[in-house]
Enzyme design. Structure first.
Site, PDB file in Angstrom:
ATOM      1  N   ASN A 151       3.205   7.998  -8.698  1.00  0.00           N
ATOM      2  CA  ASN A 151       2.945   8.582 -10.011  1.00  0.00           C
ATOM      3  C   ASN A 151       3.513   7.649 -11.079  1.00  0.00           C
ATOM      4  O   ASN A 151       4.671   7.775 -11.470  1.00  0.00           O
ATOM      5  CB  ASN A 151       3.599   9.962 -10.113  1.00  0.00           C
ATOM      6  CG  ASN A 151       3.076  10.918  -9.061  1.00  0.00           C
ATOM      7  OD1 ASN A 151       1.988  11.448  -9.173  1.00  0.00           O
ATOM      8  ND2 ASN A 151       3.870  11.133  -8.014  1.00  0.00           N
ATOM      9  N   ALA A 166      15.535 -10.507  -3.488  1.00  0.00           N
ATOM     10  CA  ALA A 166      15.877 -11.640  -2.640  1.00  0.00           C
ATOM     11  C   ALA A 166      16.936 -11.290  -1.594  1.00  0.00           C
ATOM     12  O   ALA A 166      16.877 -11.760  -0.445  1.00  0.00           O
ATOM     13  CB  ALA A 166      16.355 -12.811  -3.508  1.00  0.00           C
ATOM     14  N   CYS A 198      12.984 -17.661  -7.167  1.00  0.00           N
ATOM     15  CA  CYS A 198      13.660 -18.246  -6.010  1.00  0.00           C
ATOM     16  C   CYS A 198      12.934 -17.934  -4.707  1.00  0.00           C
ATOM     17  O   CYS A 198      12.842 -18.795  -3.813  1.00  0.00           O
ATOM     18  CB  CYS A 198      15.116 -17.775  -5.950  1.00  0.00           C
ATOM     19  SG  CYS A 198      15.342 -15.986  -5.820  1.00  0.00           S
ATOM     20  N   GLU A 211       2.305   9.140  -2.474  1.00  0.00           N
ATOM     21  CA  GLU A 211       1.553   8.564  -3.585  1.00  0.00           C
ATOM     22  C   GLU A 211       2.526   8.031  -4.627  1.00  0.00           C
ATOM     23  O   GLU A 211       3.739   8.246  -4.538  1.00  0.00           O
ATOM     24  CB  GLU A 211       0.629   9.608  -4.209  1.00  0.00           C
ATOM     25  CG  GLU A 211       1.365  10.826  -4.725  1.00  0.00           C
ATOM     26  CD  GLU A 211       0.447  12.017  -4.955  1.00  0.00           C
ATOM     27  OE1 GLU A 211       0.499  12.558  -6.068  1.00  0.00           O
ATOM     28  OE2 GLU A 211      -0.294  12.401  -4.037  1.00  0.00           O
ATOM     29  N   LYS A 221      -7.370  14.847  -0.227  1.00  0.00           N
ATOM     30  CA  LYS A 221      -6.868  14.776  -1.596  1.00  0.00           C
ATOM     31  C   LYS A 221      -7.951  14.264  -2.523  1.00  0.00           C
ATOM     32  O   LYS A 221      -8.662  13.313  -2.180  1.00  0.00           O
ATOM     33  CB  LYS A 221      -5.666  13.817  -1.693  1.00  0.00           C
ATOM     34  CG  LYS A 221      -4.436  14.227  -0.924  1.00  0.00           C
ATOM     35  CD  LYS A 221      -3.316  13.198  -1.129  1.00  0.00           C
ATOM     36  CE  LYS A 221      -2.024  13.623  -0.444  1.00  0.00           C
ATOM     37  NZ  LYS A 221      -0.937  12.640  -0.679  1.00  0.00           N
TER      38      LYS A 221
END
Length: 638
Positions: free
Chosen positions: A345, A89, A67, A343, A545
């Site tokens: 996972n 939606a 839709c 993040e 990281k």
């Protein structure tokens, strides 16, 4: 992407239904509505996931033929406008801007509740709430005509039958005008609700005003239950394998390893939980978009440091639309300065049992009545995710749960095994790899001599890839009886379907984060992230990281004055790194607190918190209970 509605069709509808992609009708202005009967998909025309992505003039419209895709395509063709991607939606009712594609400008949207004094217009988006006929998703249609006693709408994914001959809209919706001029629309489904309509207009008269968020509602609270002698009494049922394994790992009936925290729990407001739910669903969609973008642009794959030999398998895994994600976990920081995701996972995440069972049993044991358990529905949602999985060949199939020899993985694997069995499938647990052997035809056999064909694992995909890196001759597709079964023999075997699927290597790898930021710059849920350390990141402070890592290892936090706030060693120091804007976890009493939200089949399914005296959450960080209070009760907690 927004998921398709589940249809309960009458016999007449079944007889008249069009196959997937069949033309249901055409609006007066030439926009085509297509059947979204996914049960009739012709796999020669739609062989992979890419084939289901709808583009017009090179602009992404959505997922065929849902839709939201129709509404976005109608607005683009007729008005040159595109609204932002949404997870569901019904969330369109909260959008307050739409983009003019030609002029690249933002135009105002306003929402009007059903019964408003401001009527819908041609081109207004009619929005249904989630629930009933539109469970999880809600629904959207475009208004094509407006009268005192009815409106006409055009849409997709409402049914699969052709529009009536000569009719340029899908259906009429009955309207009634109240004595004050209030305009009401009747929903054809007794278990569903029309929220109202969204119109591109700067006039907000009679519109639904989104309340200014009270920042105090978007911070975590902490509460402590009245002390009693319950600390001496067992409360987990050790007759259940998963609970017994949990008690063994924790050396007793504990939710947290710190005795002084036994009666403490964290709380969020209902407004904050609503935000977490919508953020989880939206972010899942964003990460899926980014994953598709990476796999459409192979030059980006080098940043993920994946072995060349498996790249075709990763692409095939993604292209196979049936290779579904069962569950995943987002890690968030939530403060009065906003909600930010660290993040995703979606490959062998943890803490499901703590969220979905232990925190609820702990609260019942203590007799806590205030608020609601944030993991109360997680197990049921996992069961439903397995039931919806149409890869498994019927209820007689056996799903093997593979785990390492590890006390934490014991209860994690047993918890998921219970969900698989509750979904109606057989399940066999395999601890380590020694019990697996090669059959005469090269197939993998379990400890009972039965072939392994479907697997859910606690091992990370990266563990199997390391074997490929270390053993240049290893090949998971050509298992040989000359060596013992290796993890790569199982997980990279073309004859075994693995959950979570191989493509989760992409969104779980932190190399996705700079790409995500480039695709959705300044998105309020994302943090500025780059492959290079920029002056902008130095000015805000940043986090270093490794692109692949677990349990917070090899993460370093640097503030705007170049001071090292925290630094955690580990086994991933040789991997490439990314640099992410510093957005520290909130500190509450003695702990830095991270919110984890869990998904089932891509939708929010529950949440809990992890805490640590360090700024970096790691393997030894405790889980604590999280409960939701109504806004008023939460503010009183403060």
């Amino acid at each position: 992407m927004v998921q398709p509605h589940t249809k309960l069709l009458s016999n007449d509808e079944k007889l008249r239904s069009l196959p997937f992609g069949g033309v249901q009708g055409v609006t007066a202005d030439g926009v085509v509505s297509y059947s979204s009967d996914y049960d009739t998909v012709d796999e020669t025309q739609y062989p992979n996931r890419k084939a289901f992505r709808s583009y017009y003039d090179g602009v992404y419209m959505g997922y065929k033929w849902q839709c939201v895709e129709f509404a976005r395509r109608w607005l683009y063709i007729n008005k040159g406008q595109i609204f932002n991607d949404v997870a569901m939606a019904y969330e369109i009712f909260k959008l307050r801007s739409i983009r003019d594609v030609v002029n690249n400008t933002e135009l105002p949207l306003n929402a009007f509740a059903n019964g408003s004094l401001c009527r819908p217009e041609i081109g207004s988006m009619l929005i249904w709430d989630e629930g009933g006929e539109f469970a999880h998703t809600g629904h959207i249609a475009i208004v094509t005509e407006v009268f005192d006693d009815k409106i006409c709408v055009a849409e997709q994914n409402m049914n699969f039958t052709p529009w009536p001959a000569g009719q340029h809209y899908s259906r009429e919706i009955e309207a009634k005008v109240g004595i004050k001029g209030d305009y009401w629309l009747k929903c054809a489904f007794t278990d569903s609700t029309i929220l109202g309509w969204v119109t591109q207009t700067a006039d907000s008269t009679h519109s639904v005003l989104l309340p200014d968020a009270n920042p105090a509602l978007f911070q975590l609270g902490i509460a402590e239950h009245t002390h009693s002698d319950v600390i001496e009494r067992p409360w987990l049922n050790i007759a259940n394998e998963d609970e017994s394994a949990y008690v063994d790992m924790m050396n007793g009936h504990w939710l947290t390893s710190v005795e002084g925290d036994y009666f403490k729990y964290f709380a969020v407001s209902q407004s904050a939980l609503d935000t977490l739910e919508s953020a989880t669903d939206e972010l899942h969609g964003l990460f899926m978009h980014a994953t598709d973008y990476v796999l459409q642009h192979p030059e980006l794959l080098s940043a993920f440091e994946l072995p060349e030999s498996i790249l075709p398998k990763v692409i095939r895994s993604w292209d196979n639309r049936d290779n579904q994600l069962i569950t995943s976990r987002f890690d968030f920081a939530m403060t009065t300065n906003g909600l930010k995701v660290y993040e995703y996972n979606c490959d062998s995440a943890s803490c499901y049992m703590e969220a979905g069972k232990v925190q609820g049993k702990w609260a019942r044991h203590l007799g806590i009545k205030s608020g609601a358990d944030n993991g109360a529905n997680l197990f049921k949602e996992l069961v439903d995710a397995w039931r919806e999985c149409d890869v498994v060949a019927g209820p007689n199939a056996t799903i093997h749960v593979l785990q390492d020899v590890d006390a934490e993985e014991d209860y994690h694997a047993l918890f998921m095994k219970k969900a698989i069995e509750a979904a109606g499938f057989k399940s066999v647990r395999v601890i380590g790899l020694d019990a697996l052997t090669f059959g005469a035809q090269g197939q993998i056999l379990d400890q009972f001599g039965n072939p392994v064909r479907w697997v859910w694992k606690t091992w990370a995909w990266e563990t199997a890839l390391n074997q490929l890196r270390q053993e240049s001759q290893a090949n998971g597709n050509n298992a040989s009886a000359q060596h013992s079964v290796q993890l790569s023999d199982v997980l990279l075997n073309d004859n075994i379907m693995v959950y979570e699927p191989l493509w989760t290597l992409i969104p779980s790898n932190k190399a996705i984060l700079p790409i995500l930021w480039s695709l959705f710059p300044n998105h309020p849920l994302l943090l500025n992230t780059s492959f290079e350390l920029s002056d902008e990141l130095k000015a805000t402070g940043y986090v270093v990281k490794p692109i692949v890592g677990r349990c917070g290892e090899n993460i370093q936090l640097i503030d705007a004055n170049s001071n090292v706030l925290d630094d955690k060693g580990g086994a991933f120091g040789e991997r490439e790194q990314i640099y992410q804007q510093l957005f520290a976890l909130p500190k509450i009493e003695n702990y830095y607190v991270q919110i984890c939200t869990f998904t089932a089949a891509g939708h929010y399914a529950g949440s809990n918190v992890r805490v640590d005296k360090s700024m970096i959450i790691g393997k030894s960080s405790d889980c604590m209970a999280l409960r939701t209070l109504d806004d008023e009760a939460f503010l009183q907690l403060k």
